[in-house]
Design a protein around this motif. Structure first.
Motif, PDB file in Angstrom:
ATOM      1  N   UNK A  74       0.839  -1.187   0.000  1.00 52.36           N
ATOM      2  CA  UNK A  74       0.000   0.000   0.000  1.00 52.36           C
ATOM      3  C   UNK A  74       0.878   1.243   0.000  1.00 52.36           C
ATOM      4  N   UNK A  75       0.327   2.404  -0.383  1.00 49.93           N
ATOM      5  CA  UNK A  75       1.133   3.628  -0.318  1.00 49.93           C
ATOM      6  C   UNK A  75       1.702   3.891   1.072  1.00 49.93           C
ATOM      7  N   UNK A  76       1.001   3.434   2.115  1.00 46.15           N
ATOM      8  CA  UNK A  76       1.495   3.666   3.476  1.00 46.15           C
ATOM      9  C   UNK A  76       2.820   2.947   3.747  1.00 46.15           C
ATOM     10  N   UNK A  77       3.128   1.926   2.915  1.00 49.99           N
ATOM     11  CA  UNK A  77       4.375   1.191   3.098  1.00 49.99           C
ATOM     12  C   UNK A  77       5.583   2.103   2.978  1.00 49.99           C
ATOM     13  N   UNK A  78       5.460   3.143   2.161  1.00 51.00           N
ATOM     14  CA  UNK A  78       6.602   4.021   1.916  1.00 51.00           C
ATOM     15  C   UNK A  78       6.787   5.062   3.017  1.00 51.00           C
ATOM     16  N   UNK A  79       5.848   5.165   3.931  1.00 54.47           N
ATOM     17  CA  UNK A  79       5.842   6.298   4.852  1.00 54.47           C
ATOM     18  C   UNK A  79       7.064   6.322   5.763  1.00 54.47           C
ATOM     19  N   UNK A  80       7.410   5.184   6.349  1.00 54.39           N
ATOM     20  CA  UNK A  80       8.511   5.177   7.322  1.00 54.39           C
ATOM     21  C   UNK A  80       9.823   5.617   6.675  1.00 54.39           C
ATOM     22  N   UNK A  81      10.129   5.058   5.510  1.00 53.34           N
ATOM     23  CA  UNK A  81      11.404   5.379   4.866  1.00 53.34           C
ATOM     24  C   UNK A  81      11.410   6.806   4.330  1.00 53.34           C
ATOM     25  N   UNK A  82      10.334   7.194   3.637  1.00 54.78           N
ATOM     26  CA  UNK A  82      10.290   8.538   3.063  1.00 54.78           C
ATOM     27  C   UNK A  82      10.289   9.601   4.147  1.00 54.78           C
ATOM     28  N   UNK A  83       9.601   9.351   5.263  1.00 52.61           N
ATOM     29  CA  UNK A  83       9.588  10.328   6.346  1.00 52.61           C
ATOM     30  C   UNK A  83      10.968  10.482   6.961  1.00 52.61           C
ATOM     31  N   UNK A  84      11.693   9.376   7.088  1.00 51.69           N
ATOM     32  CA  UNK A  84      13.049   9.450   7.633  1.00 51.69           C
ATOM     33  C   UNK A  84      13.954  10.277   6.727  1.00 51.69           C
ATOM     34  N   UNK A  85      13.779  10.150   5.428  1.00 52.50           N
ATOM     35  CA  UNK A  85      14.570  10.943   4.490  1.00 52.50           C
ATOM     36  C   UNK A  85      14.202  12.419   4.580  1.00 52.50           C
ATOM     37  N   UNK A  86      12.919  12.712   4.673  1.00 55.98           N
ATOM     38  CA  UNK A  86      12.493  14.099   4.844  1.00 55.98           C
ATOM     39  C   UNK A  86      13.077  14.691   6.120  1.00 55.98           C
ATOM     40  N   UNK A  87      13.011  13.911   7.199  1.00 57.48           N
ATOM     41  CA  UNK A  87      13.547  14.386   8.483  1.00 57.48           C
ATOM     42  C   UNK A  87      15.043  14.683   8.391  1.00 57.48           C
ATOM     43  N   UNK A  88      15.728  13.964   7.492  1.00 57.43           N
ATOM     44  CA  UNK A  88      17.161  14.182   7.308  1.00 57.43           C
ATOM     45  C   UNK A  88      17.454  15.269   6.279  1.00 57.43           C
ATOM     46  N   UNK A  89      16.405  15.952   5.808  1.00 58.44           N
ATOM     47  CA  UNK A  89      16.599  17.087   4.919  1.00 58.44           C
ATOM     48  C   UNK A  89      16.674  16.766   3.448  1.00 58.44           C
ATOM     49  N   UNK A  90      16.312  15.555   3.052  1.00 61.30           N
ATOM     50  CA  UNK A  90      16.345  15.176   1.642  1.00 61.30           C
ATOM     51  C   UNK A  90      15.087  15.659   0.922  1.00 61.30           C
ATOM     52  N   UNK A  91      15.231  16.095  -0.316  1.00 54.44           N
ATOM     53  CA  UNK A  91      14.104  16.144  -1.221  1.00 54.44           C
ATOM     54  C   UNK A  91      13.792  14.722  -1.643  1.00 54.44           C
ATOM     55  N   UNK A  92      12.510  14.337  -1.622  1.00 58.91           N
ATOM     56  CA  UNK A  92      12.141  12.938  -1.828  1.00 58.91           C
ATOM     57  C   UNK A  92      11.191  12.818  -3.015  1.00 58.91           C
ATOM     58  N   UNK A  93      11.528  11.942  -3.948  1.00 59.56           N
ATOM     59  CA  UNK A  93      10.650  11.623  -5.060  1.00 59.56           C
ATOM     60  C   UNK A  93       9.998  10.280  -4.781  1.00 59.56           C
ATOM     61  N   UNK A  94       8.675  10.242  -4.789  1.00 56.92           N
ATOM     62  CA  UNK A  94       7.923   9.020  -4.523  1.00 56.92           C
ATOM     63  C   UNK A  94       7.469   8.414  -5.844  1.00 56.92           C
ATOM     64  N   UNK A  95       7.864   7.165  -6.077  1.00 52.62           N
ATOM     65  CA  UNK A  95       7.631   6.506  -7.362  1.00 52.62           C
ATOM     66  C   UNK A  95       6.827   5.223  -7.149  1.00 52.62           C
ATOM     67  N   UNK A  96       6.037   4.862  -8.145  1.00 50.30           N
ATOM     68  CA  UNK A  96       5.226   3.649  -8.086  1.00 50.30           C
ATOM     69  C   UNK A  96       5.365   2.877  -9.391  1.00 50.30           C
ATOM     70  N   UNK A  97       5.054   1.588  -9.344  1.00 43.55           N
ATOM     71  CA  UNK A  97       5.123   0.754 -10.532  1.00 43.55           C
ATOM     72  C   UNK A  97       4.068   1.194 -11.548  1.00 43.55           C
ATOM     73  N   UNK A  98       4.276   0.913 -12.831  1.00 43.61           N
ATOM     74  CA  UNK A  98       3.255   1.233 -13.831  1.00 43.61           C
ATOM     75  C   UNK A  98       1.913   0.597 -13.475  1.00 43.61           C
ATOM     76  N   UNK A  99       0.858   1.381 -13.592  1.00 46.04           N
ATOM     77  CA  UNK A  99      -0.533   0.955 -13.361  1.00 46.04           C
ATOM     78  C   UNK A  99      -0.874   0.792 -11.885  1.00 46.04           C
ATOM     79  N   UNK A 100       0.055   1.078 -10.967  1.00 46.85           N
ATOM     80  CA  UNK A 100      -0.187   0.874  -9.538  1.00 46.85           C
ATOM     81  C   UNK A 100      -0.255   2.202  -8.788  1.00 46.85           C
TER      82      UNK A 100
END
Length: 309
Positions: A74-100
């Motif tokens: 689910x999209x929520x799966x990415x939350x822990x990792x992406x939030x940690x990157x944001x907290x570390x000051x990264x610009x974050x691009x969120x990507x998904x598989x085709x059709x998903x």
């Protein structure tokens, strides 16, 4: 083989950019200054959407990272990792598989361009594969276009990629094609073909459409996965850490990776420019990037980005 191009160059196109959008399809992130929506239009009218999250407090390092989810998560799966990157000051691009996820589900029929069809999944992309077109473009071209945008607008000193499952496959293959990605962390995303049906797996891990030798014999005939691991690791300031879950409930589990780990590591040492290693995560039994693996990724980024120009 991906772009059927004689010169072998990545596409130099740019996405359509919508700045400062509402994105209710995403998990609830904190510390986001702005969300931009990057839309890439592909052959047969298929569109791919990548969300660019700009942190409220960007790090002095100026780095960006791509996070790529897989098929069944689910999209929520990415939350822990992406939030940690944001907290570390990264610009974050969120990507998904085709059709998903948030990606549009329709594309034009390969035999009748006036007709739009809705495949059940990208395992049904067979009719679009031809001598002049590789369906691997659907998976890889959106990343190249998004990287073009980030490099043009922000010119970060480095680009990182992290991916889970099908996204782990993407984070294996794409950095092998694009040396602009300096550090990559594919998780639970691949094994060499000779290990796909090996015990102690509960069932053979054949992989999805894009991962299978019988679906892409020319592409994987050029490079099996150990070659892709090496290609993703070679170059100044480049490194890859492959993460596999020993007790993964889904796929690419077990300890078979121990058969090729020293070989790939030695190959990079002989080349003498780059770094590759593997983390066998035995702290859990889930198909995920665990808190332990995430800690290792963040530590590795902190330690090994210190030598950036």
């Amino acid at each position: 083989m991906v772009w059927k191009s004689a010169d072998g160059r990545l596409p130099d196109t740019l996405p359509e950019v919508a700045r400062d959008v509402a994105a209710p399809e995403l998990p609830a992130f904190i510390g986001v200054r702005r969300t931009d929506r990057l839309t890439v239009t592909l052959p047969y009218g298929l569109r791919s959407v990548i969300h660019l999250l700009l942190p409220r407090r960007p790090g002095a390092h100026g780095r960006f990272a791509l996070y790529h989810n897989g098929h069944g998560e689910t999209p929520e799966t990415m939350q822990r990792t992406a939030q940690a990157l944001l907290d570390a000051g990264y610009g974050v691009l969120l990507c998904a598989m085709p059709l998903y996820h948030w990606n549009p589900k329709q594309l034009r029929d390969p035999t009748d361009p006036e007709t739009w069809v809705t495949p059940e999944s990208h395992n049904d992309l067979g009719p679009w594969e031809s001598e002049s077109f590789s369906t691997l473009r659907f998976f890889l071209e959106p990343l190249a276009v998004a990287v073009n945008h980030v490099r043009r607008v922000y010119d970060p000193p480095s680009l990182q990629m992290i991916g889970l499952s099908g996204g782990g496959w993407t984070v294996t293959v794409y950095p092998a094609l694009d040396p602009r990605v300096t550090r990559s962390y594919p998780t639970a995303g691949s094994l060499p073909f000779f290990l796909r049906s090996a015990p102690p797996k509960p069932s053979p891990t054949t992989g999805d459409w894009e991962q299978r030798l019988d679906r892409h014999p020319a592409f994987y005939g050029i490079a099996d996965f150990p070659d892709l691991y090496a290609l993703a690791s070679v170059g100044r300031h480049r490194r890859q850490l492959q993460i596999l879950n020993r007790f993964d409930a889904c796929c690419f589990n077990g300890v078979g990776h121990r058969s090729y780990e020293p070989v790939v590591r030695h190959r990079i040492q002989v080349i003498g420019n780059g770094h590759w290693e593997l983390l066998e995560d035995a702290t859990h039994g889930e198909h995920t990037i665990s808190p332990h693996a995430l800690d290792v990724i963040l530590w590795d980024l902190d330690v090994n980005c210190a030598d950036e120009p």
